[in-house]
Design an enzyme around this catalytic site. Structure first.
Site, PDB file in Angstrom:
ATOM      1  N   HIS A  21      76.438 -92.578 -24.639  1.00  0.00           N
ATOM      2  CA  HIS A  21      76.971 -93.884 -24.842  1.00  0.00           C
ATOM      3  C   HIS A  21      75.872 -95.017 -24.534  1.00  0.00           C
ATOM      4  CE1 HIS A  21      80.849 -91.976 -25.179  1.00  0.00           C
ATOM      5  NE2 HIS A  21      81.306 -92.955 -25.602  1.00  0.00           N
ATOM      6  N   TYR A  40      85.633-103.543 -28.057  1.00  0.00           N
ATOM      7  CA  TYR A  40      85.792-102.387 -27.583  1.00  0.00           C
ATOM      8  C   TYR A  40      84.901-102.197 -26.463  1.00  0.00           C
ATOM      9  CZ  TYR A  40      86.249 -97.377 -27.702  1.00  0.00           C
ATOM     10  OH  TYR A  40      86.412 -95.869 -27.531  1.00  0.00           O
TER      11      TYR A  40
END
Length: 134
Positions: A21, A40
């Site tokens: 990520h 997000y």
């Protein structure tokens, strides 16, 4: 609408989850944005508990838009082995968490337009409290 969800990453694979990520594929980032996933964020607790937050017009529609993208299928397949429950693709195993409080909604509902004026916050006292907690 605001959406919060949770899931679980296998604790022994959290470092890999974080690494993946740290540099999400640019085409995945674009697909999320184009599907309506705004603001997000993902949060990962030391025990592997994963909390996600996003803002969108319609969560079911935003999910459906992602589901039809080729990049999402590849991303979910890559990520599946990192999750504690990998019977489903990770994005289908999210447990939605009910929102029970939002400061801005409450302020608007109470008709408070300038939240700073009614209460004075002593910055020195706040700093001292912060030092005590450390």
């Amino acid at each position: 609408m605001r959406v919060c969800f949770r899931s679980s990453v296998q604790p022994e694979l959290m470092a890999e989850y974080k690494q993946r990520h740290a540099a999400v594929w640019p085409e995945m980032l674009s697909a999320l944005k184009n599907a309506g996933w705004n603001n997000y964020s993902l949060f990962l607790a030391p025990d592997g508990q994963l909390i996600g937050y996003l803002e969108c017009e319609d969560y079911a529609e935003a999910q459906a838009r992602m589901a039809i993208t080729e990049v999402n299928a590849r991303w979910q397949a890559e990520m599946a082995t990192l999750f504690a429950n990998n019977d489903l693709p990770p994005d289908q195993g999210f447990e939605i968490v009910e929102e029970v409080f939002n400061l801005e909604d409450q302020l608007a509902g109470a008709g408070v337009t300038d939240a700073a004026s009614p209460t004075h916050i002593n910055k020195h006292a706040a700093h001292e409290y912060q030092k005590e907690q450390a």
